[in-house]
Design a protein around this motif. Sequence first.
Motif, short mmCIF file in Angstrom:
data_model
loop_
_atom_site.label_atom_id
_atom_site.label_comp_id
_atom_site.label_asym_id
_atom_site.label_seq_id
_atom_site.Cartn_x
_atom_site.Cartn_y
_atom_site.Cartn_z
N PHE A 1 -9.81 -4.33 -13.97
CA PHE A 1 -9.22 -5.04 -12.84
C PHE A 1 -9.21 -4.18 -11.58
CE2 PHE A 1 -5.37 -5.92 -10.30
CZ PHE A 1 -5.68 -7.21 -9.89
N LYS A 2 -9.63 -4.78 -10.48
CA LYS A 2 -9.67 -4.08 -9.19
C LYS A 2 -9.12 -5.01 -8.13
CE LYS A 2 -14.05 -3.73 -9.51
NZ LYS A 2 -14.02 -4.47 -10.78
N SER A 3 -8.09 -4.59 -7.44
CA SER A 3 -7.49 -5.41 -6.40
C SER A 3 -8.19 -5.26 -5.06
CB SER A 3 -6.01 -5.06 -6.25
OG SER A 3 -5.86 -3.72 -5.83
N ILE A 4 -9.09 -4.30 -4.95
CA ILE A 4 -9.73 -3.99 -3.67
C ILE A 4 -10.48 -5.18 -3.08
CG2 ILE A 4 -11.79 -3.09 -4.82
CD1 ILE A 4 -12.13 -1.15 -2.54
N TYR A 5 -10.95 -6.10 -3.93
CA TYR A 5 -11.75 -7.20 -3.43
C TYR A 5 -10.93 -8.41 -3.01
CZ TYR A 5 -15.56 -4.39 -5.10
OH TYR A 5 -16.42 -3.35 -5.29
N PHE A 6 -9.63 -8.25 -2.94
CA PHE A 6 -8.77 -9.29 -2.37
C PHE A 6 -8.32 -8.82 -1.00
CE2 PHE A 6 -4.64 -11.12 -1.40
CZ PHE A 6 -4.92 -12.48 -1.52
N ASP A 7 -8.63 -9.61 0.03
CA ASP A 7 -8.27 -9.29 1.41
C ASP A 7 -8.82 -7.93 1.80
OD1 ASP A 7 -7.19 -9.54 3.92
OD2 ASP A 7 -5.14 -9.02 3.32
N MET A 8 -10.09 -7.72 1.54
CA MET A 8 -10.75 -6.46 1.88
C MET A 8 -11.07 -6.42 3.38
SD MET A 8 -14.15 -4.87 0.09
CE MET A 8 -14.42 -3.09 0.06
N ARG B 1 -3.17 -14.34 -3.83
CA ARG B 1 -3.32 -13.12 -4.63
C ARG B 1 -3.08 -13.41 -6.11
NH1 ARG B 1 -3.24 -7.35 -4.67
NH2 ARG B 1 -3.20 -6.87 -6.90
N ALA B 2 -2.12 -14.29 -6.41
CA ALA B 2 -1.82 -14.63 -7.81
C ALA B 2 -3.03 -15.28 -8.48
CB ALA B 2 -0.61 -15.54 -7.88
N ILE B 3 -3.70 -16.17 -7.76
CA ILE B 3 -4.91 -16.80 -8.30
C ILE B 3 -5.98 -15.75 -8.56
CG2 ILE B 3 -6.77 -18.45 -7.83
CD1 ILE B 3 -4.73 -19.90 -5.96
N TYR B 4 -6.16 -14.86 -7.60
CA TYR B 4 -7.13 -13.77 -7.75
C TYR B 4 -6.81 -12.93 -8.99
CZ TYR B 4 -9.47 -9.32 -6.70
OH TYR B 4 -10.22 -8.17 -6.78
N SER B 5 -5.58 -12.52 -9.10
CA SER B 5 -5.18 -11.65 -10.21
C SER B 5 -5.32 -12.34 -11.55
CB SER B 5 -3.74 -11.17 -10.01
OG SER B 5 -3.61 -10.43 -8.82
N TRP B 6 -4.90 -13.62 -11.63
CA TRP B 6 -5.02 -14.35 -12.89
C TRP B 6 -6.47 -14.41 -13.33
CZ3 TRP B 6 -7.57 -18.62 -14.77
CH2 TRP B 6 -7.14 -19.08 -16.04
N MET B 7 -7.37 -14.74 -12.41
CA MET B 7 -8.78 -14.85 -12.76
C MET B 7 -9.39 -13.50 -13.10
SD MET B 7 -10.25 -17.75 -10.15
CE MET B 7 -11.90 -17.51 -10.86
N ALA B 8 -9.09 -12.49 -12.29
CA ALA B 8 -9.68 -11.17 -12.53
C ALA B 8 -9.20 -10.56 -13.84
CB ALA B 8 -9.35 -10.24 -11.36
N ILE B 9 -7.96 -10.89 -14.23
CA ILE B 9 -7.39 -10.34 -15.46
C ILE B 9 -7.74 -11.18 -16.68
CG2 ILE B 9 -5.22 -9.86 -16.67
CD1 ILE B 9 -4.03 -9.14 -13.91
N LYS B 10 -7.68 -12.49 -16.56
CA LYS B 10 -7.80 -13.38 -17.72
C LYS B 10 -9.24 -13.79 -18.05
CE LYS B 10 -3.27 -13.86 -18.27
NZ LYS B 10 -2.54 -13.49 -19.49
N LEU B 11 -10.11 -13.82 -17.06
CA LEU B 11 -11.48 -14.31 -17.31
C LEU B 11 -12.41 -13.18 -17.71
CD1 LEU B 11 -10.29 -16.84 -16.00
CD2 LEU B 11 -12.42 -17.09 -14.71
N ASN B 12 -13.55 -13.57 -18.27
CA ASN B 12 -14.60 -12.62 -18.63
C ASN B 12 -15.89 -12.99 -17.92
OD1 ASN B 12 -13.12 -11.06 -20.69
ND2 ASN B 12 -13.17 -12.97 -21.83
N TYR B 13 -16.70 -11.99 -17.65
CA TYR B 13 -18.00 -12.27 -17.05
C TYR B 13 -18.97 -12.67 -18.14
CZ TYR B 13 -21.92 -12.07 -13.90
OH TYR B 13 -23.00 -12.41 -13.14
#
Length: 325
Positions: A193-200, A61-73
């Motif tokens: 940021f959306k957490s829904i796509y982690f462990d959906m 989850r930490a990897i997911y959150s770091w990428m979803a928060i820190k990266l840009n599309y």
Amino acid sequence: MILKKIAFILFFLNTFFVSSGYSQKYNAIDSIILKYPNFGSPEKLAQRIQKDFTSEYDRARAIYSWMAIKLNYDLETYLNPPKQKTYRFKTKAEWDKKKQLLDAKTIQKTFKSKEAVCEGFALLYGYLATLNGLKCQKVTGDSKTLLNDIGRKRLGSNHAWNTVQIEGKWILVDVTWGNGFYDEKRKVIVKKFKSIYFDMNPEYFYAKHFPDNAMYKNNTGNKETFLNGPLFYNGFFKAESQVVFPFSGVIQANDGDKMTFKFKNISRLEDLYCLNKKEERIEIESPKEENGILEFQITYDKRMGRYITFYLFEEGFAAFKIVPK
């Protein structure tokens, strides 16, 4: 050749499917990630995650959150994809080696620039997961995100995501879609940021994703069934709803026909409404609720347009395509 196979053209994310895991608030893991400084390499980031989090689930989850928060599309690449390169190899071993080099280059570029399309997101997530001792795989396939995806005939591969093993169980992760969404009207990326796509929930995840490789296809139905299904939005998943009827997202109807709908876990009619192409409300007729299933009818008028979109609590819920009999 593998780069040919993946067309990075659908970043998804229309405006009705954008809330964060049913809440815009960050959880405890996200709050820690928000305070992270810049790291010089993926390896240093992985070391910090290992230090701060002990369980496999928290690290994933930490990897997911770091990428979803820190990266840009990478909007420029999305709108103007580069020409795909072709490669020739005498043996599979030669290709495997070249592919590893290409993937490593993409991973480093994504980490350094903090920008990528879905391929870069999926590769970097997999690399960080591996550094944290997790088994992770990149999955490519089709994504269903727009109204004209309902019942479309065009096949192909347009998206990439991950599956990661947590304590013996494989969970689904789409960090690209956790990063934000593409506003088609304004032609901009909106970071949200959306957490829904982690462990959906796999049932819901596979309503929007269809893997290329058969080994990942534990979703029900085939590709045609997937494409012909309704288009689901966040409100649908939030309500943990189900479509009991109709059985397809493509409905045959002519002017004046009564169309019947049955939705599970929607008991209050006043919470649900639908709009036509002019964003005018459509009358819901003969509603009745029994055993948690709301049944009602709509009289079709061709002036409604080709699609009918339902909303629940002001959020997108589900959409259906109407075709003449």
